[in-house]
Enzyme design. Structure first.
Site, mmCIF file in Angstrom:
data_model
loop_
_atom_site.group_PDB
_atom_site.id
_atom_site.type_symbol
_atom_site.label_atom_id
_atom_site.label_comp_id
_atom_site.label_asym_id
_atom_site.label_seq_id
_atom_site.Cartn_x
_atom_site.Cartn_y
_atom_site.Cartn_z
ATOM 1 C CG ASP A 252 -1.734 1.188 1.387
ATOM 2 O OD1 ASP A 252 -2.392 1.564 0.408
ATOM 3 O OD2 ASP A 252 -1.726 1.795 2.474
ATOM 4 C CG ASP B 44 -1.910 7.497 0.371
ATOM 5 O OD1 ASP B 44 -0.911 8.133 0.022
ATOM 6 O OD2 ASP B 44 -2.976 7.493 -0.276
ATOM 7 N NE ARG C 167 -10.402 11.523 -5.111
ATOM 8 C CZ ARG C 167 -9.899 11.788 -6.323
ATOM 9 N NH1 ARG C 167 -10.607 12.509 -7.176
ATOM 10 N NH2 ARG C 167 -8.709 11.356 -6.668
ATOM 11 C CB SER D 242 -4.410 7.277 -3.791
ATOM 12 O OG SER D 242 -4.272 8.582 -4.310
ATOM 13 N NE ARG D 243 -10.748 7.063 -8.985
ATOM 14 C CZ ARG D 243 -11.760 6.985 -9.817
ATOM 15 N NH1 ARG D 243 -12.042 7.984 -10.604
ATOM 16 N NH2 ARG D 243 -12.494 5.895 -9.861
ATOM 17 C CG ASN D 244 -4.377 12.363 -6.264
ATOM 18 O OD1 ASN D 244 -4.339 13.101 -7.245
ATOM 19 N ND2 ASN D 244 -5.395 12.360 -5.424
HETATM 20 C C1 BG6 Z 1 -5.933 5.926 0.136
HETATM 21 C C2 BG6 Z 1 -5.959 6.800 1.366
HETATM 22 O O1 BG6 Z 1 -4.636 5.524 -0.135
HETATM 23 O O2 BG6 Z 1 -6.445 6.636 -0.991
HETATM 24 C C3 BG6 Z 1 -7.363 7.320 1.597
HETATM 25 O O3 BG6 Z 1 -5.541 6.046 2.482
HETATM 26 C C4 BG6 Z 1 -7.859 8.033 0.348
HETATM 27 O O4 BG6 Z 1 -7.373 8.189 2.715
HETATM 28 C C5 BG6 Z 1 -7.789 7.097 -0.837
HETATM 29 O O5 BG6 Z 1 -9.212 8.465 0.527
HETATM 30 C C6 BG6 Z 1 -8.240 7.747 -2.141
HETATM 31 O O6 BG6 Z 1 -7.338 8.772 -2.465
HETATM 32 P P1 BG6 Z 1 -7.481 9.791 -3.653
HETATM 33 O O7 BG6 Z 1 -6.103 10.375 -3.772
HETATM 34 O O8 BG6 Z 1 -7.891 9.024 -4.865
HETATM 35 O O9 BG6 Z 1 -8.511 10.790 -3.253
HETATM 36 MG MG MG Z 2 -2.886 3.084 3.427
#
Ligand code: BG6
Ligand code: MG
Length: 214
Positions: free
Chosen positions: A9, A11, A49, A116-118
């Protein structure tokens, strides 16, 4: 069966973006007149998200249309992306670099599987994109953690079986997803959050690869 791959993972395992997510959601909540505390933010760890917004809105969710929900997710993401601009390779969590080195030197395949999309932006800011054999993110599958889909998809891309895969996760939803995928689950964090994992460590720096492989 012998372990061949580690799926990490992002984050909370490789870097700590929880504070940036909190600041983004907090700003949105204030604009919408909804109370949101640092404690409330813990429930969003590892959660998509959309699910995060649903949790934040709670009983207010019915007051918003789908278009308004979409606009709020975009607004929060804009705040989050602004905060991400500060991120550099100094923001790797303690032990993350050493863990990647150990896994590479031992010949394991390594992947990121993040909700996460980031994720790709974050990995680029940390300057570790090239360390991974494959990267799965919030665009890769339809069903988010705790569904097993992202881990099954990642193992497929690596060409390994679930029972040959170890998942490292800091979120309850992530540990549940790894167990549902029938992989070895390693939890990073307190017992009450990741205690269901096969192995648990307080932090990334405490992860003992030899113990996991024994
Ligand atoms: C996860 C985080 O990795 O990504 C969450 O732990 C977050 O807190 C999720 O909501 C989605 O992230 P993003 O960047 O797509 O908004
Ligand atoms: Mg995590």
């Amino acid at each position: 069966m012998a372990i061949k791959a580690f799926i990490l993972d992002l984050d909370g395992v490789i870097t700590d973006t929880a504070e940036f997510h909190f600041q983004g959601w907090k700003r949105l909540a204030e604009e919408e007149g909804i109370e949101f505390t640092r404690d409330d933010n813990e429930a969003l760890r590892g959660v998509s998200r959309r699910r995060s917004l649903e949790i934040l809105l709670g009983e207010h969710q019915d007051d918003y249309s789908e278009e308004e929900m979409q606009e709020m997710m975009d607004r929060k993401n804009g705040y989050y992306q602004d905060l991400l601009k500060q991120m550099t390779d100094d923001d790797l969590l303690p032990g993350a670099r050493e863990l990647l080195n150990t896994l590479k030197e031992s010949g394991f395949k390594i992947a990121v599987a993040s909700a996460s999309r980031n994720a790709k932006t974050v990995l680029n800011s940390l300057k570790i994109t090239d360390e991974f054999d494959t990267i799965s993110d919030g665009h890769s599958v339809d069903n988010p953690k705790p569904a097993p889909d992202i881990f099954v998809h990642t193992a497929d891309k690596l060409g390994v079986k679930p029972e040959e895969s170890v998942v490292i996760e800091d979120a309850e939803a992530g540990v549940e997803a790894a167990l549902a995928a029938e992989m070895t689950a390693v939890g990073v964090g307190p017992e009450e959050r990741v205690g269901k994992a096969h192995y648990r460590y307080d932090s990334t720096a405490d992860i003992d690869v030899e113990e996991i492989l024994a």
